[in-house]
Write a protein that holds these residues in place. Structure first.
Motif, PDB file in Angstrom:
ATOM      1  N   LYS A  10       0.648  -1.353   0.149  1.00  0.00           N
ATOM      2  CA  LYS A  10       0.010   0.011   0.030  1.00  0.00           C
ATOM      3  C   LYS A  10       0.839   1.266   0.101  1.00  0.00           C
ATOM      4  CE  LYS A  10      -3.847   2.375   0.242  1.00  0.00           C
ATOM      5  NZ  LYS A  10      -4.679   2.327   1.292  1.00  0.00           N
ATOM      6  N   ILE A  11       0.753   1.899  -1.036  1.00  0.00           N
ATOM      7  CA  ILE A  11       1.608   3.351  -1.137  1.00  0.00           C
ATOM      8  C   ILE A  11       0.584   4.379  -0.798  1.00  0.00           C
ATOM      9  CG2 ILE A  11       2.881   4.607  -2.742  1.00  0.00           C
ATOM     10  CD1 ILE A  11       3.989   2.042  -2.136  1.00  0.00           C
ATOM     11  N   ASP A  12       0.828   5.199  -0.017  1.00  0.00           N
ATOM     12  CA  ASP A  12      -0.063   6.632   0.333  1.00  0.00           C
ATOM     13  C   ASP A  12       0.668   7.703  -0.844  1.00  0.00           C
ATOM     14  OD1 ASP A  12      -1.205   8.777   1.224  1.00  0.00           O
ATOM     15  OD2 ASP A  12      -0.567   8.501   3.287  1.00  0.00           O
ATOM     16  N   THR A  13      -0.492   8.062  -1.459  1.00  0.00           N
ATOM     17  CA  THR A  13      -0.012   9.125  -2.479  1.00  0.00           C
ATOM     18  C   THR A  13      -0.649  10.640  -2.018  1.00  0.00           C
ATOM     19  OG1 THR A  13      -1.912   8.278  -3.955  1.00  0.00           O
ATOM     20  CG2 THR A  13       0.290   7.588  -4.419  1.00  0.00           C
ATOM     21  N   GLY A  14      -1.420  10.487  -0.959  1.00  0.00           N
ATOM     22  CA  GLY A  14      -2.152  11.762  -0.513  1.00  0.00           C
ATOM     23  C   GLY A  14      -3.316  11.646   0.137  1.00  0.00           C
ATOM     24  N   LEU A  15      -3.855  10.335   0.724  1.00  0.00           N
ATOM     25  CA  LEU A  15      -5.147  10.142   1.312  1.00  0.00           C
ATOM     26  C   LEU A  15      -4.712  10.268   2.917  1.00  0.00           C
ATOM     27  CD1 LEU A  15      -8.129   9.745   1.106  1.00  0.00           C
ATOM     28  CD2 LEU A  15      -7.511   7.290   1.111  1.00  0.00           C
ATOM     29  N   GLU A  16      -3.501   9.867   3.418  1.00  0.00           N
ATOM     30  CA  GLU A  16      -2.865  10.178   4.465  1.00  0.00           C
ATOM     31  C   GLU A  16      -3.590   9.363   5.500  1.00  0.00           C
ATOM     32  OE1 GLU A  16      -0.185  11.569   5.252  1.00  0.00           O
ATOM     33  OE2 GLU A  16       0.372  12.592   3.467  1.00  0.00           O
ATOM     34  N   TYR A  35       7.196   9.082  -1.319  1.00  0.00           N
ATOM     35  CA  TYR A  35       8.333   9.901  -1.248  1.00  0.00           C
ATOM     36  C   TYR A  35       9.238   8.993  -0.420  1.00  0.00           C
ATOM     37  CZ  TYR A  35       6.295  12.125   2.457  1.00  0.00           C
ATOM     38  OH  TYR A  35       5.478  12.417   3.725  1.00  0.00           O
ATOM     39  N   ASN A  36       8.883   7.916   0.248  1.00  0.00           N
ATOM     40  CA  ASN A  36       9.523   6.907   1.092  1.00  0.00           C
ATOM     41  C   ASN A  36       9.433   5.554   0.547  1.00  0.00           C
ATOM     42  OD1 ASN A  36      10.452   8.738   3.026  1.00  0.00           O
ATOM     43  ND2 ASN A  36       8.903   8.473   4.253  1.00  0.00           N
ATOM     44  N   ALA A  37       8.788   5.365  -0.807  1.00  0.00           N
ATOM     45  CA  ALA A  37       8.439   4.111  -1.185  1.00  0.00           C
ATOM     46  C   ALA A  37       9.544   3.102  -1.669  1.00  0.00           C
ATOM     47  CB  ALA A  37       7.491   4.392  -2.480  1.00  0.00           C
ATOM     48  N   GLU A  38      10.704   3.838  -2.046  1.00  0.00           N
ATOM     49  CA  GLU A  38      11.789   2.881  -2.646  1.00  0.00           C
ATOM     50  C   GLU A  38      12.428   2.104  -1.617  1.00  0.00           C
ATOM     51  OE1 GLU A  38      15.817   3.472  -5.401  1.00  0.00           O
ATOM     52  OE2 GLU A  38      14.220   4.975  -5.379  1.00  0.00           O
ATOM     53  N   GLU A  93      -0.115  10.548 -10.912  1.00  0.00           N
ATOM     54  CA  GLU A  93       1.653  11.015 -11.101  1.00  0.00           C
ATOM     55  C   GLU A  93       2.635  10.476  -9.989  1.00  0.00           C
ATOM     56  OE1 GLU A  93       1.953  14.998 -11.843  1.00  0.00           O
ATOM     57  OE2 GLU A  93       0.615  15.026 -13.239  1.00  0.00           O
ATOM     58  N   ARG A  94       2.186  10.719  -8.917  1.00  0.00           N
ATOM     59  CA  ARG A  94       2.860   9.957  -7.733  1.00  0.00           C
ATOM     60  C   ARG A  94       2.990   8.491  -7.801  1.00  0.00           C
ATOM     61  NH1 ARG A  94       0.631  14.026  -2.942  1.00  0.00           N
ATOM     62  NH2 ARG A  94       1.729  15.746  -3.455  1.00  0.00           N
ATOM     63  N   PHE A  95       2.024   7.932  -8.042  1.00  0.00           N
ATOM     64  CA  PHE A  95       1.805   6.388  -7.978  1.00  0.00           C
ATOM     65  C   PHE A  95       2.796   5.892  -9.223  1.00  0.00           C
ATOM     66  CE2 PHE A  95      -0.559   2.280  -8.655  1.00  0.00           C
ATOM     67  CZ  PHE A  95       0.001   1.720  -7.585  1.00  0.00           C
ATOM     68  N   LEU A  96       2.653   6.574 -10.459  1.00  0.00           N
ATOM     69  CA  LEU A  96       3.263   5.962 -11.561  1.00  0.00           C
ATOM     70  C   LEU A  96       4.962   6.203 -11.330  1.00  0.00           C
ATOM     71  CD1 LEU A  96       1.140   7.410 -14.438  1.00  0.00           C
ATOM     72  CD2 LEU A  96       1.302   4.953 -13.454  1.00  0.00           C
ATOM     73  N   GLU A  97       5.369   7.318 -10.760  1.00  0.00           N
ATOM     74  CA  GLU A  97       6.687   7.424 -10.145  1.00  0.00           C
ATOM     75  C   GLU A  97       7.386   6.278  -9.220  1.00  0.00           C
ATOM     76  OE1 GLU A  97      10.259   8.844 -10.437  1.00  0.00           O
ATOM     77  OE2 GLU A  97       8.663   9.870 -11.718  1.00  0.00           O
ATOM     78  N   LEU A 100       5.999   3.405  -9.544  1.00  0.00           N
ATOM     79  CA  LEU A 100       6.101   2.051 -10.271  1.00  0.00           C
ATOM     80  C   LEU A 100       7.371   1.995 -11.107  1.00  0.00           C
ATOM     81  CD1 LEU A 100       2.413   1.733 -11.138  1.00  0.00           C
ATOM     82  CD2 LEU A 100       3.457   0.395  -9.468  1.00  0.00           C
ATOM     83  N   ARG A 101       7.904   3.148 -11.432  1.00  0.00           N
ATOM     84  CA  ARG A 101       9.276   3.071 -12.191  1.00  0.00           C
ATOM     85  C   ARG A 101      10.318   2.312 -11.390  1.00  0.00           C
ATOM     86  NH1 ARG A 101       7.384   8.666 -13.140  1.00  0.00           N
ATOM     87  NH2 ARG A 101       6.615   8.642 -15.297  1.00  0.00           N
ATOM     88  N   PHE A 102      10.308   2.059 -10.185  1.00  0.00           N
ATOM     89  CA  PHE A 102      11.108   1.127  -9.606  1.00  0.00           C
ATOM     90  C   PHE A 102      11.414  -0.013 -10.173  1.00  0.00           C
ATOM     91  CE2 PHE A 102      11.782  -2.285  -6.409  1.00  0.00           C
ATOM     92  CZ  PHE A 102      12.825  -1.740  -5.773  1.00  0.00           C
ATOM     93  N   PHE A 103      10.112  -0.581 -10.491  1.00  0.00           N
ATOM     94  CA  PHE A 103      10.363  -1.950 -11.239  1.00  0.00           C
ATOM     95  C   PHE A 103      11.135  -1.956 -12.507  1.00  0.00           C
ATOM     96  CE2 PHE A 103       6.768  -1.773  -8.168  1.00  0.00           C
ATOM     97  CZ  PHE A 103       6.815  -2.987  -7.296  1.00  0.00           C
ATOM     98  N   GLU A 104      10.697  -1.116 -13.482  1.00  0.00           N
ATOM     99  CA  GLU A 104      11.450  -0.937 -14.669  1.00  0.00           C
ATOM    100  C   GLU A 104      13.120  -0.715 -14.395  1.00  0.00           C
ATOM    101  OE1 GLU A 104       9.647   2.033 -16.880  1.00  0.00           O
ATOM    102  OE2 GLU A 104       7.401   1.377 -16.645  1.00  0.00           O
ATOM    103  N   LYS A 105      13.317   0.177 -13.294  1.00  0.00           N
ATOM    104  CA  LYS A 105      14.432   0.506 -13.049  1.00  0.00           C
ATOM    105  C   LYS A 105      15.213  -0.899 -12.735  1.00  0.00           C
ATOM    106  CE  LYS A 105      15.409   3.237  -9.425  1.00  0.00           C
ATOM    107  NZ  LYS A 105      15.617   4.407  -8.685  1.00  0.00           N
ATOM    108  N   HIS A 106      14.487  -1.510 -11.960  1.00  0.00           N
ATOM    109  CA  HIS A 106      15.437  -2.740 -11.655  1.00  0.00           C
ATOM    110  C   HIS A 106      14.936  -3.975 -12.499  1.00  0.00           C
ATOM    111  CE1 HIS A 106      16.863  -1.049  -7.912  1.00  0.00           C
ATOM    112  NE2 HIS A 106      15.849  -0.511  -7.814  1.00  0.00           N
TER     113      HIS A 106
END
Length: 383
Positions: A140-146, A153-156, A193-197, A199-205
């Motif tokens: 679960k990623i919090d992109t702005g619901l808190e 911004y701490n997801a990596e 946009e935050r969520f898609l950013e 998800l780029r972790f998986f492409e990067k690795h």
């Protein structure tokens, strides 16, 4: 006598209480089919939390399994365990936060866990190792619901830790919108946009992406870019739109009708007040009927002085304060008889009363109206 809490699936012939819900399974199936067609090729996870938005968790889950839904989503562990106990085999995600001591029950019942922190990931991993099994989790990623979830911004670091957990299968990753039903989608688009950013972790690795899901009812209707691999329709599955101003890009129809019957007819004389607090009285004689429903059933007291019902196809006002078990309806000079059907939500002839109207009278939202209908109100399922 039927126990409506423990045995919520009953037939019309078994109805004891006049006040009951009729759930149109055909309407539910059509709503599901329209959503599925609209979001294809994305998978669909119907959300069945809070007793399937008041429609009855067990029967709605059985219907969704019959319709080959891809996943089921519920809020709490107990809902998932109940579905396993009645024979539901399909994947079930528990969307809410968890405590570490609950993890063994998730694994025992083959329920998918929402991992919403590094600490929880480690607890799940350790418990799965002890039980010699593999836990299935959605991150679960919090992109702005808190609410719950690791901040975008701490997801990596969160994702890196998940890769090191040998007893966990990261099947999915998701977030949740705060404003997807709004006419202004600025914040919703920022969350995406935050969520898609993240998800780029998986492409990067060079990693295979887990199932990505974000869209709730509002986003399904208004933000198709957020459909990704799977969507999570909630209130729209039941034929109610998430807000008055949302774009109605999919046609759905209500599946729920709330009915009761007249149990008493009387004439109230001029100057004789009605109900607790004596808040209403007429300056002339009126005819009235009593209906056995009240705030103990979820017919909210805050609707007092505003609510209306349908009787013989015509609207009539509810008078006096709504009590726990009964309401009084002013029919003026019209006639009614014991046993006459009363519609609280639904249609009768050309007139209808919607969950949205009850929400307006109560000063709340349709979600609360539907989920507040008590389990002492029997659910009857019709094709």
């Amino acid at each position: 006598m039927n126990n409506f809490v423990n045995h919520p699936i009953i037939s019309v012939d078994e109805i004891i209480r006049p006040t009951h819900l009729e759930i149109d399974l055909k309407a539910l199936a059509e709503n599901f089919s329209r959503i599925k067609k609209h979001v294809s090729p994305a998978k669909v996870m119907p959300i069945l939390k809070a007793n399937a938005y008041g429609h009855g968790l067990i029967r709605v889950a059985q219907l969704m399994e019959e319709l080959n839904a891809d996943y089921l989503g519920v809020a709490v562990l107990e809902e998932g365990i109940l579905l396993r106990q009645i024979g539901i085999k399909m994947p079930i995600l528990i969307l809410g936060g968890i405590l570490g001591n609950q993890v063994p029950l998730f694994l025992k019942h083959n329920l998918t866990i929402t991992a919403h922190s590094i600490e929880k990931l480690r607890q799940i991993d350790e418990t799965a190792a002890q039980m010699k099994t593999k836990a299935k989790v959605h991150l679960k990623i919090d992109t702005g619901l808190e609410r719950i979830g690791v901040h975008y911004y701490n997801a990596e670091n969160f994702l890196e830790v998940s890769l090191k957990c040998k007893n966990i299968e990261v099947e999915g990753i998701f977030s949740h919108f705060a404003n997807s039903e709004s006419t202004d989608l600025t914040h919703a688009k920022l969350q995406l946009e935050r969520f898609l950013e993240v998800l780029r972790f998986f492409e990067k690795h060079s990693l295979k992406k887990p199932i990505r899901h974000f869209s709730n009812s509002g986003a399904i209707l208004q933000l198709p870019d957020a459909n990704l691999d799977m969507v999570r329709p909630g209130i729209m599955l039941y034929g109610v739109y998430p807000s008055a101003n949302v774009k109605k890009t999919i046609e759905v129809r209500p599946a729920l009708t709330w009915k009761s019957n007249v149990v008493y007819f009387k004439v109230i004389r001029a100057g004789h007040p009605v109900g607790y607090g004596s808040t209403w009285q007429a300056n002339h004689d009126v005819r009235s009927v009593t209906v056995p429903v009240g705030y103990g059933d979820g017919y909210m007291r805050s609707m007092s002085g505003k609510a209306e019902v349908l009787l013989n196809g015509k609207r009539y006002p509810v008078i006096g304060t709504i009590s726990m078990d009964q309401i009084v309806v002013n029919i003026e000079n019209d006639s009614a008889y014991n046993g006459d059907e009363v519609i609280l939500i639904g249609s009768d002839g050309k007139n209808s009363i919607t969950a949205e109207e009850l929400a307006e009278w109560a000063g709340t939202i349709p979600y609360e109206i539907l989920t507040s209908i008590n389990t002492r109100v029997p659910r009857v399922y019709v094709e």
